[in-house]
Scaffold this motif. Structure first.
Motif, PDB file in Angstrom:
ATOM      1  N   ILE A   1       0.871  -1.186  -0.028  1.00 35.14           N
ATOM      2  CA  ILE A   1      -0.081  -0.086   0.109  1.00 35.14           C
ATOM      3  C   ILE A   1       0.739   1.327  -0.064  1.00 35.14           C
TER       4      ILE A   1
ATOM      5  N   ALA B   1       0.770   4.873   1.188  1.00 36.28           N
ATOM      6  CA  ALA B   1      -0.156   5.896   1.657  1.00 36.28           C
ATOM      7  C   ALA B   1       0.590   7.181   2.014  1.00 36.28           C
ATOM      8  N   SER B   2       1.600   7.266   1.172  1.00 39.26           N
ATOM      9  CA  SER B   2       2.588   8.624   1.353  1.00 39.26           C
ATOM     10  C   SER B   2       1.777   9.904   1.125  1.00 39.26           C
TER      11      SER B   2
ATOM     12  N   VAL C   1      -4.693   7.078  -1.165  1.00 42.25           N
ATOM     13  CA  VAL C   1      -4.114   6.071  -1.130  1.00 42.25           C
ATOM     14  C   VAL C   1      -4.139   5.057  -2.108  1.00 42.25           C
TER      15      VAL C   1
ATOM     16  N   TYR D   1      -4.016   0.855  -3.390  1.00 40.04           N
ATOM     17  CA  TYR D   1      -3.648  -0.445  -3.082  1.00 40.04           C
ATOM     18  C   TYR D   1      -3.499  -1.167  -4.019  1.00 40.04           C
TER      19      TYR D   1
ATOM     20  N   LYS E   1      -7.947   9.347   0.825  1.00 41.56           N
ATOM     21  CA  LYS E   1      -7.464   8.908   2.164  1.00 41.56           C
ATOM     22  C   LYS E   1      -8.343   9.185   3.359  1.00 41.56           C
TER      23      LYS E   1
END
Lengths: 250, 496
Positions: free
Chosen positions: A133, A135-136, A141, A143, A209
């Motif tokens: 993942i 998520a930075s 985000v 996947y 996110k």
């Protein structure tokens, strides 16, 4: 005497104009051909092959096939549905598509097309690839487990957003989507939540996110009607609202 | 106090008895007993032999997935995990308190969950034992027997559970594994039609719940001495209570009392649970052993669940359930009721409370409100604690800057009762194992003792009274000298 050009789709006459594909003409006429990598707003790509139809005895990709008079297109026979189901089963086992835990469930085009073709099991052995993942990014985000490599985000970011944030890297079953940034992280790209590329994913691979499961069960895009009636997720307002207005709280 | 019973000093001289599998104990479990020469049980262990690993594999997932993801731990009381995780993520998104609508919708969901779980446990799983007796023929001692002999009672059980499931469906979208609670609130309120739908039957549910409590009391008092003594152990008890000491299922402070009813701690903010509860690990079980820190590992084990909650609270906010609570507490004559079989009675008082609480909530206009969600400044960690049907449930998560879970710790209800179940099994086995030859009575009594806790080793209880079981008796050389098998159809065979 009418000069309208037509072809036959499951026995029904479908009008078309020169340059239109079978998919374009069918959708315009209100006929649904299952598809994932195709988005009518963008140039066709023909990568997922879900829109396969039988044209005069040959299997063709309807999103890239120019319509022509005299075509006899089979879109809904058991044989064609079986082909599509097999393609979908391969897509499902290639990634990690865990619908019960996925926040896109109920509004996911991949899931909806699978239902539409009557796919009840994966049939093939799961690859269970190890994917991460990312998520930075502060608003989005990624996947990678859910990516089907349709390339829509790549094309849209390059051709519409003019940012070329994504690329497809590797070959064969090692093909994967990457970010064009020095670190390889989303946070180091120019991607913004308002970019068109963020809203076109047919699965749950690209999502806003800090949001999830906010649409109640029963009100999700495909909870009540099949995709053949509802249409693509990306075209639907509720599916786009998180992305396109830039304010996920609205 | 317990260490001698957990690990016998000279196990090589003892007979080893294995009950395996305790099927569907939310996975797999087994019971092993070591029997000394005087036939006393010198060691009793309830082993959970399956490894679930949820704490590990939710690491790396985004925090907003937690309420939906973690509830997959369980198909029996997923709402409890759903809400405990939601409460933890409330903290993470900085929602110091919920909107009135969100809190009440969640409460309604939780009452529905507790109602259906308790109804399932009593009517489907335990009523055959309680109605027909533990020595009733196996073929008859099951829910089908209840349907044949008491069709009205069986129908009430089915419809009570159905009602609870409908409450869950209306609030969470699905009867099992819904999505109603989200970080900071809920994703839907109720419509007037949904409220009217639930109001239609609630009076009937209250009536049936009252009947169930009366039935349980009748059964309990018919053999009062037996039920007070069976699998009875003296323990501390822990539960949540409301600020004014009232019975509380959704949100309160932690209260623990010792076996005499003296306070160990009270109104503890559950976010600090780590200062009061610790877990020890045994090399023979995947299930941890929590204990009250101030009492130490040996003396600090405790019980949770309906028995603890009814004993611990000062009153219940709904009148019918509170009247039943008073009658229940009178049995203890001023002390906490320690009878393990009283779990059933306490559970039904809770079931009655849930029906009353649902009726009250359905008259609350906040349920149709539109203000569903709060949020504030993001936090790095969150703790959610709830009274699940089987007892106090702890969820704790820590996230990184990207919102990804880095650490998770869950103490599930049944884990809290781990040592207590071990002790109850020891007591029952000591009482009923009659020497070299195993009896069906023992087989069933072990089940009955485990079942009283309604563990979410739940297959022990949720296999509709027909859990397949294998009981082996070995001599001190490890040689099998007797063996009983109980099939899923209830048939028992001596296979040696």
């Amino acid at each position: 005497m009418s000069t309208e050009k037509t072809f036959r789709l499951d026995g029904k006459a479908i009008p078309f104009e020169d340059g239109e594909t079978v998919m374009d003409a069918a959708l315009k006429a209100g006929e649904y051909i299952p598809h994932l990598c195709h988005n009518p707003d963008f140039e066709p790509h023909g990568s997922c092959r879900i829109c396969v139809v039988d044209v005069n005895g040959r299997h063709q990709c309807s999103c890239t096939l120019p319509a022509s008079e005299g075509m006899d297109v089979d879109n809904s026979s058991e044989a064609i549905t079986n082909k599509r189901r097999t393609l979908l089963q391969m897509l499902f086992v290639e990634g990690n598509h865990v619908c019960p835990a996925c926040e896109k469930s109920g509004a996911c085009q991949l899931q909806a097309v699978a239902y539409q073709t009557g796919m009840l099991n994966p049939h093939f052995t799961h690859f269970f690839p190890k994917r991460s993942i990312d998520a930075s990014h502060p608003d989005i985000v990624f996947y990678f487990n859910r990516c089907i490599l349709c390339g829509l985000c790549v094309r849209v970011s390059r051709d519409v957003d003019k940012k070329a944030v994504f690329s497809l890297s590797g070959r064969g079953h090692r093909t994967r989507i990457i970010f064009n940034s020095p670190s390889g992280k989303a946070v180091d790209t120019e991607l913004a939540i308002t970019d068109k590329a963020v809203s076109v994913c047919p699965t749950g691979a690209i999502l806003p996110k800090h949001h999830g499961y906010e649409t109640p069960v029963g009100e999700r895009l495909y909870d009540c009607l099949p995709i053949s009636v509802v249409g693509d997720a990306a075209k639907h307002h509720t599916a786009k609202k998180h992305f396109l207005n830039g304010d996920p709280d609205e | 106090m317990t260490s001698a019973l957990e690990t016998a000093a000279n196990p090589q001289d003892m007979k080893r008895i294995v009950i395996e599998p305790l099927t569907r104990v939310e996975g797999h479990g087994k019971v092993t007993l070591l029997q000394g020469k005087n036939r006393n049980i010198r060691q009793a262990r309830l082993h959970i032999t399956e490894f679930r690993g949820f704490e590990k594999f939710i690491q790396g997932r985004p925090y907003w997935e937690l309420p939906v993801l973690v509830q997959r731990l369980c198909g029996i009381c997923p709402v409890s995990h759903h809400l405990a995780a939601a409460k933890a993520t409330d903290m993470i998104v900085g929602a110091r308190e919920l909107t009135p609508t969100a809190e009440k919708v969640r409460r309604l969901m939780h009452y529905g969950q507790t109602l259906q779980s308790h109804a399932l446990h009593f009517f489907h799983l335990c009523s055959p034992d309680l109605l027909f007796g533990y020595d009733d023929e196996v073929r008859h001692r099951n829910v089908v027997g209840v349907i044949e002999d008491s069709p009205e009672l069986a129908k009430q059980g089915v419809l009570l559970r159905k009602y609870g499931q409908e409450v869950i469906r209306v609030t969470a979208g699905k009867r099992i594994h819904g999505t109603g609670a989200i970080p900071g609130g809920v994703n839907k309120s109720l419509s007037k039609d949904e409220i009217h739908y639930l109001q239609n039957d609630i009076a009937q549910m209250i009536g049936w719940a009252q009947g169930a409590v009366e039935l349980m009391k009748t059964v309990f008092f018919e053999q009062l001495d037996y039920h007070m003594a069976f699998a009875s152990i003296e323990t501390s008890m822990m539960s949540q209570v409301r600020g004014d000491g009232a019975f509380e299922l959704y949100h309160g402070g932690l209260r623990a009392r010792d076996h005499l009813g003296e306070t160990i701690f009270d109104h503890v903010d559950y976010r600090n649970y780590n200062d009061y509860i610790r877990e020890s690990v045994k090399d023979w079980s995947y299930m941890k052993f929590p204990f009250i820190t101030s009492l130490g590992e040996e003396e600090g084990w405790y019980r949770v669940g309906p028995l603890a909650r009814i004993n611990n609270c000062d009153f219940i906010s709904t009148p019918l359930a509170d009247a039943e609570r008073k009658e229940f507490m009178a049995v203890g004559k001023g002390l906490p009721v320690q009878s393990t079989m009283a779990y059933h009675w306490a559970r039904l008082i809770e079931l009655l409370h849930c029906t009353e609480a649902i009726a009250e909530l359905l008259c609350d206009r906040d349920l149709i409100g539109k203000d569903l969600r709060n949020k504030g400044v993001m936090q790095e960690c969150g703790t959610g604690v709830i009274e699940a049907p089987r007892g106090t449930l702890f969820h704790h998560y820590e996230i990184n800057d990207e919102g990804i879970v880095e650490k998770a710790s869950l103490i599930v209800s049944t884990t809290n009762n781990n040592q207590a179940m071990n002790e109850s099994i020891r007591k029952v086995a000591n009482q009923y194992l009659d020497g070299h030859r195993l009896s069906e009575a023992l087989l069933n009594q072990v089940e009955v003792a485990i079942r009283a806790y309604d563990p979410c080793l739940s297959c022990a209880t949720h296999a509709i009274g027909k859990m397949p079981m294998e009981l082996n008796l070995m001599d001190d050389r490890g040689e099998l000298i007797d063996r009983l098998e109980k099939r899923v159809n209830g048939q028992i065979n001596r296979t040696l």
